[in-house]
Structure formats: structure tokens, C-alpha cells
Design a protein around this motif. Structure first.
Motif, PDB file in Angstrom:
ATOM      1  N   CYS A  26       0.831  -1.213   0.000  1.00 17.24           N
ATOM      2  CA  CYS A  26       0.000   0.000   0.000  1.00 17.24           C
ATOM      3  C   CYS A  26       0.863   1.260   0.000  1.00 17.24           C
ATOM      4  O   CYS A  26       0.576   2.216  -0.711  1.00 17.24           O
ATOM      5  CB  CYS A  26      -0.922   0.008   1.206  1.00 17.24           C
ATOM      6  N   GLY A  30       1.012   3.811  -3.023  1.00 18.72           N
ATOM      7  CA  GLY A  30       0.503   5.130  -2.680  1.00 18.72           C
ATOM      8  C   GLY A  30       1.413   6.262  -3.090  1.00 18.72           C
ATOM      9  O   GLY A  30       0.955   7.386  -3.264  1.00 18.72           O
ATOM     10  N   PHE A  34      -3.245   7.390  -5.859  1.00 17.53           N
ATOM     11  CA  PHE A  34      -4.301   7.281  -4.848  1.00 17.53           C
ATOM     12  C   PHE A  34      -3.772   7.315  -3.426  1.00 17.53           C
ATOM     13  O   PHE A  34      -4.175   6.524  -2.579  1.00 17.53           O
ATOM     14  CB  PHE A  34      -5.098   6.001  -5.117  1.00 17.53           C
ATOM     15  N   ILE A  36      -4.268   9.350  -1.057  1.00 23.70           N
ATOM     16  CA  ILE A  36      -5.176   9.806  -0.011  1.00 23.70           C
ATOM     17  C   ILE A  36      -5.760   8.615   0.763  1.00 23.70           C
ATOM     18  O   ILE A  36      -6.097   8.733   1.938  1.00 23.70           O
ATOM     19  CB  ILE A  36      -6.288  10.708  -0.587  1.00 23.70           C
ATOM     20  N   VAL A  37      -5.848   7.462   0.130  1.00 26.34           N
ATOM     21  CA  VAL A  37      -6.370   6.261   0.785  1.00 26.34           C
ATOM     22  C   VAL A  37      -5.250   5.295   1.147  1.00 26.34           C
ATOM     23  O   VAL A  37      -5.217   4.749   2.256  1.00 26.34           O
ATOM     24  CB  VAL A  37      -7.405   5.558  -0.128  1.00 26.34           C
ATOM     25  N   CYS A  41      -3.754   3.755   4.976  1.00 26.03           N
ATOM     26  CA  CYS A  41      -3.854   2.291   5.095  1.00 26.03           C
ATOM     27  C   CYS A  41      -2.487   1.684   5.383  1.00 26.03           C
ATOM     28  O   CYS A  41      -2.367   0.767   6.205  1.00 26.03           O
ATOM     29  CB  CYS A  41      -4.430   1.688   3.814  1.00 26.03           C
TER      30      CYS A  41
END
Length: 88
Positions: A26, A30, A34, A36-37, A41
Motif C-alpha cells: 500500500c 501510494g 491514490f 489519499i487512501v 492504510c
């Protein structure tokens, strides 16, 4: 013909090892898309993996570092463009 199984080295909590790998993936993804999510995470998965006692401590720590980098990158690029969505 017999097949030889190679034992998988896991710690006392295999879910923690999976969380460490998920944090690393992740966080790494990241940085590119994306964030922001995927950034938060990565931070949550990395912290949970370390709390649960993973044997993959380096991946969990790298997941934490990449997650923090994702959040920092989002803040800097959003401040530069003036919106929450950014592009280069």
C-alpha cells in the motif's frame, strides 16, 4: 515421484506477517497513485503488524515510512495546486 514441501517461515501470528506485506505494498503504490487512501492504510497496517509481533519487521517499518511519505506528498502537492486532487 515425491514432492518436497518447503516450509514457510511464519511467526506466531501469520496475519501480522500478511499485514506487514500489505503495508509495504500500500505504501509503495501510494507514492504513485491514490495516496489519499493508500497512505493511511499503509500506516495502519504497518502499526498493526508491529503491534501484533510480525517477523517481517522491515516490511512493516517500510510500510510506515512509505505511508508517511504518501501523506506528506499529498499535503505538499495539494498545497501547491490548491485542491485535494493533484496532478503533475
Amino acid at each position: 515421484m515425491t514432492s518436497t514441501r518447503i516450509p514457510v517461515r511464519t511467526g506466531p501470528h501469520p496475519q501480522a506477517d500478511r499485514m506487514a506485506v500489505a503495508a509495504f505494498v500500500c505504501g509503495l503504490l501510494g507514492v504513485l497513485v491514490f495516496n489519499i487512501v493508500l497512505g493511511p492504510c499503509a500506516v495502519l497496517f504497518g502499526a498493526a503488524a508491529l503491534y501484533r509481533g510480525t517477523i517481517r519487521r522491515l516490511r512493516a517499518c517500510l510500510g510506515l515510512a512509505f505511508g508517511a511519505l504518501d501523506i506528506g506528498l499529498l499535503v505538499v502537492l495539494s498545497a501547491h495546486s490548491g485542491t485535494i486532487s493533484w496532478h503533475l
